[in-house]
Scaffold this motif. Structure first.
Motif, PDB file in Angstrom:
ATOM      1  N   ALA A 155       0.594  -1.206  -0.004  1.00  0.00           N
ATOM      2  CA  ALA A 155       0.152   0.094   0.018  1.00  0.00           C
ATOM      3  C   ALA A 155       0.923   1.129  -0.038  1.00  0.00           C
ATOM      4  N   THR A 156       0.272   2.486  -0.460  1.00  0.00           N
ATOM      5  CA  THR A 156       0.872   3.561  -0.424  1.00  0.00           C
ATOM      6  C   THR A 156       0.310   4.839   0.189  1.00  0.00           C
ATOM      7  N   ALA A 157       1.005   5.669   0.526  1.00  0.00           N
ATOM      8  CA  ALA A 157       0.145   6.675   1.560  1.00  0.00           C
ATOM      9  C   ALA A 157       1.124   8.149   1.009  1.00  0.00           C
ATOM     10  N   SER A 158       0.207   9.152   1.253  1.00  0.00           N
ATOM     11  CA  SER A 158       0.957  10.516   0.995  1.00  0.00           C
ATOM     12  C   SER A 158       0.799  11.436   2.078  1.00  0.00           C
ATOM     13  N   VAL A 184      10.431   5.404   1.898  1.00  0.00           N
ATOM     14  CA  VAL A 184       9.542   6.756   1.852  1.00  0.00           C
ATOM     15  C   VAL A 184      10.135   7.674   0.990  1.00  0.00           C
ATOM     16  N   GLU A 185       9.641   8.201  -0.050  1.00  0.00           N
ATOM     17  CA  GLU A 185      10.164   8.988  -1.035  1.00  0.00           C
ATOM     18  C   GLU A 185      10.024  10.568  -0.758  1.00  0.00           C
ATOM     19  N   LEU A 186      11.287  11.102  -0.472  1.00  0.00           N
ATOM     20  CA  LEU A 186      11.037  12.372   0.189  1.00  0.00           C
ATOM     21  C   LEU A 186      10.914  13.548  -0.791  1.00  0.00           C
ATOM     22  N   ARG A 241       9.951  25.944   3.126  1.00  0.00           N
ATOM     23  CA  ARG A 241       9.035  26.555   3.446  1.00  0.00           C
ATOM     24  C   ARG A 241       7.605  25.881   2.584  1.00  0.00           C
ATOM     25  N   ILE A 242       6.770  25.191   3.431  1.00  0.00           N
ATOM     26  CA  ILE A 242       5.695  24.543   2.512  1.00  0.00           C
ATOM     27  C   ILE A 242       4.254  24.934   2.479  1.00  0.00           C
ATOM     28  N   ARG A 243       3.754  25.154   1.294  1.00  0.00           N
ATOM     29  CA  ARG A 243       2.386  25.611   1.164  1.00  0.00           C
ATOM     30  C   ARG A 243       1.314  24.632   1.401  1.00  0.00           C
ATOM     31  N   GLU A 244       0.175  25.119   1.935  1.00  0.00           N
ATOM     32  CA  GLU A 244      -0.815  24.136   2.268  1.00  0.00           C
ATOM     33  C   GLU A 244      -1.118  23.086   0.929  1.00  0.00           C
ATOM     34  N   GLY A 245      -1.382  22.037   1.240  1.00  0.00           N
ATOM     35  CA  GLY A 245      -1.789  21.186  -0.103  1.00  0.00           C
ATOM     36  C   GLY A 245      -0.847  20.425  -0.596  1.00  0.00           C
ATOM     37  N   THR A 246       0.699  20.692  -0.128  1.00  0.00           N
ATOM     38  CA  THR A 246       1.907  20.095  -0.648  1.00  0.00           C
ATOM     39  C   THR A 246       1.944  18.751  -0.190  1.00  0.00           C
ATOM     40  N   VAL A 247       2.369  17.961  -0.902  1.00  0.00           N
ATOM     41  CA  VAL A 247       2.622  16.616  -0.553  1.00  0.00           C
ATOM     42  C   VAL A 247       3.939  16.533  -0.348  1.00  0.00           C
ATOM     43  N   VAL A 248       4.681  16.371   0.866  1.00  0.00           N
ATOM     44  CA  VAL A 248       6.257  16.398   1.240  1.00  0.00           C
ATOM     45  C   VAL A 248       6.769  15.069   1.083  1.00  0.00           C
ATOM     46  N   ALA A 249       6.006  13.794   1.023  1.00  0.00           N
ATOM     47  CA  ALA A 249       6.602  12.631   0.958  1.00  0.00           C
ATOM     48  C   ALA A 249       5.487  11.482   0.566  1.00  0.00           C
ATOM     49  N   ARG A 250       6.152  10.530   0.155  1.00  0.00           N
ATOM     50  CA  ARG A 250       5.212   9.327  -0.334  1.00  0.00           C
ATOM     51  C   ARG A 250       5.731   8.019   0.416  1.00  0.00           C
TER      52      ARG A 250
END
Length: 280
Positions: free
Chosen positions: A32-35, A63-65, A72-81
């Motif tokens: 399985a995968t997750a974001s 974990v893919e970074l 600095r991360i914006r709302e809605g950004t996926v930072v890792a899978r």
């Protein structure tokens, strides 16, 4: 090593003898995968924690970074899978998010305070007011946000506070002199409760004079006194007590070099971050 130990303890605390729901409903071998996604703007800190936690449950997990600590991360950004077995991925979710959200919250508050000091001499520092067992992680998060670490503990710097003077019966000048005799090379901060006491600490040889709960007027007097005497040129001045987002800019503009903020680690709100399993 410390991070891996924490991962083991945190997972044992949450999973105990086994995840009843996960073991009943999910596969121990099917992938399985997750974001991992930011649900509000903030600063990333501690993303490697996700890999550490997952690998305790599934050595083959990955974990893919997609972002780095300090970004600095914006709302809605996926930072890792993340990729693992169904059981491991779901069982690890809360343990991953609990620390990640806390560290990102600390980094985000630190960044906001540091930005308010832009254009001044002031650095934003943390304190020892940290969660027991998490000090190294929380101080790392402060660095991710652009802050500077104060001493890690009682062992790496000397700091003379009011309790030391009350119990020992020494005055501030005597206390500084005694530490200098016993540990001549130690970095030493002396807490002062008045402008005159600040002068005594400078004269005694303190590296840093902490202006504890000084009024704005008293801070300016201490800065002016330090600036007017060449022998005090290497002494740094630090503000402590009552610092928050609404007043830190004003404090920074007084000319001090250091502003220590306990709230960075004891009151930062956890950042809103999700870890959602991808649907087949």
């Amino acid at each position: 090593m410390l991070a891996r130990q924490l991962a083991k303890v945190a997972l044992q605390e949450d999973i105990g003898p086994g995840d009843i729901t996960g073991q009943s409903l999910l596969s121990a071998s099917a992938p399985a995968t997750a974001s991992i996604k930011f649900k509000q703007d903030g600063v990333l800190a501690g993303i490697q924690w996700a890999q550490l936690v997952l690998s305790e449950l599934d050595p083959g997990a990955g974990v893919e970074l997609l972002a780095q600590d300090g970004d600095r991360i914006r709302e809605g950004t996926v930072v890792a899978r993340a990729r693992s077995t169904q059981q491991a991925l779901v069982a690890a979710e809360r343990t991953i998010l609990n620390l990640l959200q806390r560290l990102c919250g600390i980094a985000t508050l630190t960044a906001r305070m540091a930005e308010l000091c832009t254009g001044t001499r002031a650095m934003v520092l943390d304190t020892r007011k940290t969660t027991p067992g998490l000090r190294a992680f929380e101080k790392y998060a402060v660095r991710c946000g652009g802050g500077v670490n104060h001493r890690m503990g009682l062992y790496d710097e000397a700091m003379i506070k009011d309790n030391h003077l009350y119990i020992s019966g020494l005055d501030l000048k005597e206390a500084v002199a005694r530490i200098r005799r016993q540990k001549p090379d130690v970095y030493l901060t002396a807490e002062a409760e008045s402008v005159e006491q600040a002068r005594l600490a400078m004269e005694a040889g303190a590296n840093v004079v902490m202006l504890d709960d000084f009024s704005m007027d008293e801070i300016r007097q201490a800065v002016e006194m330090r600036n007017q005497e060449k022998r005090f040129a290497r002494v740094q001045l630090e503000i402590s007590g009552g610092v928050n987002l609404s007043n830190i800019e004003q404090y920074a503009q007084t000319g001090v070099e250091r502003i220590s903020v306990g709230a960075l680690t004891h009151s930062a709100a956890a950042l809103d971050i999700s870890m959602k399993v991808d649907r087949p």
